[in-house]
Design a protein around this motif. Structure first.
Motif, mmCIF file in Angstrom:
data_model
loop_
_atom_site.group_PDB
_atom_site.id
_atom_site.type_symbol
_atom_site.label_atom_id
_atom_site.label_comp_id
_atom_site.label_asym_id
_atom_site.label_seq_id
_atom_site.Cartn_x
_atom_site.Cartn_y
_atom_site.Cartn_z
ATOM 1 N N PRO A 167 28.569 26.879 79.359
ATOM 2 C CA PRO A 167 29.521 26.952 80.459
ATOM 3 C C PRO A 167 28.939 27.736 81.630
ATOM 4 O O PRO A 167 27.893 28.371 81.492
ATOM 5 N N VAL A 168 29.636 27.693 82.768
ATOM 6 C CA VAL A 168 29.125 28.258 84.000
ATOM 7 C C VAL A 168 30.201 29.105 84.674
ATOM 8 O O VAL A 168 31.333 29.190 84.198
ATOM 9 N N GLY A 169 29.863 29.714 85.792
ATOM 10 C CA GLY A 169 30.823 30.522 86.529
ATOM 11 C C GLY A 169 30.551 30.490 88.014
ATOM 12 O O GLY A 169 29.411 30.270 88.440
ATOM 13 N N PHE A 170 31.586 30.699 88.824
ATOM 14 C CA PHE A 170 31.462 30.698 90.283
ATOM 15 C C PHE A 170 32.081 31.954 90.879
ATOM 16 O O PHE A 170 33.149 32.391 90.449
ATOM 17 N N GLY A 171 31.432 32.482 91.892
ATOM 18 C CA GLY A 171 32.006 33.574 92.674
ATOM 19 C C GLY A 171 31.711 33.336 94.131
ATOM 20 O O GLY A 171 30.688 32.735 94.481
ATOM 21 N N TYR A 185 26.725 31.052 88.513
ATOM 22 C CA TYR A 185 26.193 31.640 87.281
ATOM 23 C C TYR A 185 25.911 30.536 86.271
ATOM 24 O O TYR A 185 26.791 29.773 85.911
ATOM 25 N N GLN A 186 24.649 30.503 85.774
ATOM 26 C CA GLN A 186 24.288 29.381 84.928
ATOM 27 C C GLN A 186 23.390 29.719 83.756
ATOM 28 O O GLN A 186 23.283 28.941 82.808
ATOM 29 N N VAL A 187 22.710 30.835 83.781
ATOM 30 C CA VAL A 187 21.729 31.143 82.739
ATOM 31 C C VAL A 187 22.434 31.594 81.459
ATOM 32 O O VAL A 187 23.451 32.262 81.499
ATOM 33 N N GLY A 188 21.860 31.208 80.314
ATOM 34 C CA GLY A 188 22.403 31.643 79.036
ATOM 35 C C GLY A 188 23.459 30.719 78.484
ATOM 36 O O GLY A 188 24.274 31.126 77.658
ATOM 37 N N GLY A 189 23.466 29.471 78.938
ATOM 38 C CA GLY A 189 24.457 28.517 78.470
ATOM 39 C C GLY A 189 24.187 28.045 77.054
ATOM 40 O O GLY A 189 23.129 28.302 76.464
ATOM 41 N N THR A 190 25.151 27.341 76.512
ATOM 42 C CA THR A 190 25.042 26.816 75.151
ATOM 43 C C THR A 190 24.959 25.291 75.135
ATOM 44 O O THR A 190 25.097 24.672 74.084
ATOM 45 N N GLY A 191 24.733 24.690 76.311
ATOM 46 C CA GLY A 191 24.603 23.243 76.386
ATOM 47 C C GLY A 191 23.402 22.762 75.584
ATOM 48 O O GLY A 191 22.395 23.464 75.479
ATOM 49 N N ASN A 192 23.520 21.565 75.039
ATOM 50 C CA ASN A 192 22.431 21.025 74.229
ATOM 51 C C ASN A 192 22.462 19.504 74.301
ATOM 52 O O ASN A 192 22.636 18.818 73.287
#
Length: 425
Positions: A167-171, A185-192
């Motif tokens: 998942p991601v995040g916006f500010g 914010y994008q680093v450290g996601g669990t996408g595969n």
């Protein structure tokens, strides 16, 4: 927030030239054009309550985050990638990042002497794409990536299209020419997603309007992979029987993907009605990659058809006042013959009541037809409300245990203000 998986609903993943899982948008022209028009009908930024003068990060109110997430997922839909969701914690981290970036020059490596410094925001700055514009508009700039100060490495773009995204995040803080910045914010996601390679532009129909929005022919086409070594690859682009001249760049660094390459048109522009066959030869024993980009003009498509073809876009619920319950979003109209239903957006967060009173978020709404997902309710906290909007993606520096192959390197992007002159990194 509406989360759909186009790979299951509107398209399928195809294997190209024997590469299992290779990304290929298997959508019709009508699906692609209508999705483009409908998803970009509302690109409003929403209001940010952040304040640089007091260093209060505040929050990004709807429809800022939902619209930014929608923009990210539109590009992933076009490339046949699964959609992503947002994480409220990443949203908060991105907001803490945005207050620092709005108060200073853009930087992924924030020092303690920076104005509005906070530890969470400093960490998030190194795990996000950062931009001197607002959250929604900056998604196009990240996909453009044409004036990256470190060269044509397409790091912002490759993160948006990454297998590991989400998942991601916006500010976002500010709204003018100064003291405005956003963090994705994008680093450290669990996408595969496990897709062998992803091209931008991808195989299949691609709106001419997407070429314009991302200055694609100027910025350059790109191909990325986690499993195919592209560091010595060559490429050709054929328009029918015409071999179009291109400039190929490789060894672009690892941002969101282990390997990436650029293919920049040399003296020509993509035209609607033309099919461009891209052939990439990775070198060594790897099989050649070949796919055809079909450029289509979507200017004749109207938002009046959104309800009929994409199950409608439900209206956003209104937040409750001082602890009262917000009104849920309306229900999206069912799609026609198998089109995916698109749920109405959930009610926005009710403003918090007094210290002992808790505001209640708006009720959810559901789209009918296909597999539409209802909007999610959010709840205001006592005193002040919190919003759980849609998230985004980061394409900045990445040295992370979840992505060990991604190098740590700041990406700085300068894009012209007005005629796209915004800064991002």
């Amino acid at each position: 927030m509406i989360a759909r998986r186009p790979g299951l609903a509107l398209g399928v993943w195809l294997a190209l030239t024997g590469a299992a899982g290779a990304a290929a948008a298997a959508n019709t022209v009508d699906q692609v054009c209508q999705r483009w028009v409908c998803d970009r009908a509302d690109m409003s930024e929403g209001v940010s309550t952040g304040n640089v003068s007091t260093c209060d990060p505040g929050d990004l109110l709807p429809p800022g985050r939902p619209n930014a997430l929608k923009a990210v997922n539109l590009y992933r839909f076009l490339t046949g990638m699964p959609e992503v969701t947002e994480d409220p914690t990443f949203d908060t981290d991105a907001q803490d990042c945005a207050i620092i970036q709005a108060a200073n020059s853009l930087s992924h490596t924030v020092t303690t002497s920076a104005t509005c410094y906070n530890a969470t925001g400093a960490t998030a700055s190194n795990r996000s794409s950062i931009c001197s514009g607002q959250a929604v508009g900056c998604i196009d700039l990240y996909m453009d990536d044409s004036a990256n100060a470190t060269g044509a490495n397409y790091g912002h773009r490759t993160w948006i299209l990454a297998n590991s995204l989400g998942p991601v995040g916006f500010g976002s803080v500010g709204s003018g020419r100064s003291m405005t910045a956003s963090c994705f914010y994008q680093v450290g996601g669990t996408g595969n997603a496990k897709v062998s390679y992803v091209g931008w532009p991808p195989a299949g129909p691609v709106p001419l309007q997407a070429f314009t929005a991302t200055e694609l022919d100027k910025a350059g086409w790109s191909l990325q992979s986690d499993s195919i070594n592209l560091n010595s690859a060559t490429a050709t682009v054929m328009d029918g029987t015409t071999n179009q001249p291109v400039t190929v760049s490789t060894n672009l660094g690892s941002y969101g993907a282990k390997y990436a390459m650029g293919i920049v048109p040399n003296g020509w522009k993509s035209q609607a009605g033309h099919n461009y066959t891209v052939t990439v030869t990775p070198g060594g024993t790897a099989a050649a990659i070949s796919y055809t980009v079909q450029v289509v003009d979507c200017s004749s498509y109207s938002t009046s058809n959104c309800a009929a073809t994409d199950a409608g876009v439900g209206t956003t619920g209104q937040g409750g006042s001082s602890g009262s319950t917000g009104t849920g979003g309306t229900t999206g109209q069912g799609g026609s013959s198998g089109a995916t239903g698109k749920g109405g957006a959930g009610g926005t967060t009710g403003a918090g009541g007094t210290t002992s009173t808790t505001g209640t978020g708006g009720a959810t709404a559901s789209g009918t037809g296909g597999a539409g997902a209802g909007g999610a309710a959010s709840t205001g906290s006592g005193g002040s409300a919190t919003d759980a909007g849609g998230g985004g993606c980061s394409c900045s520096t990445t040295a992370d245990d979840d992505a060990p192959f991604v190098a740590l390197l700041a990406l700085a992007l300068l894009v012209a203000f007005g005629v796209r002159r915004r800064r991002s990194a």
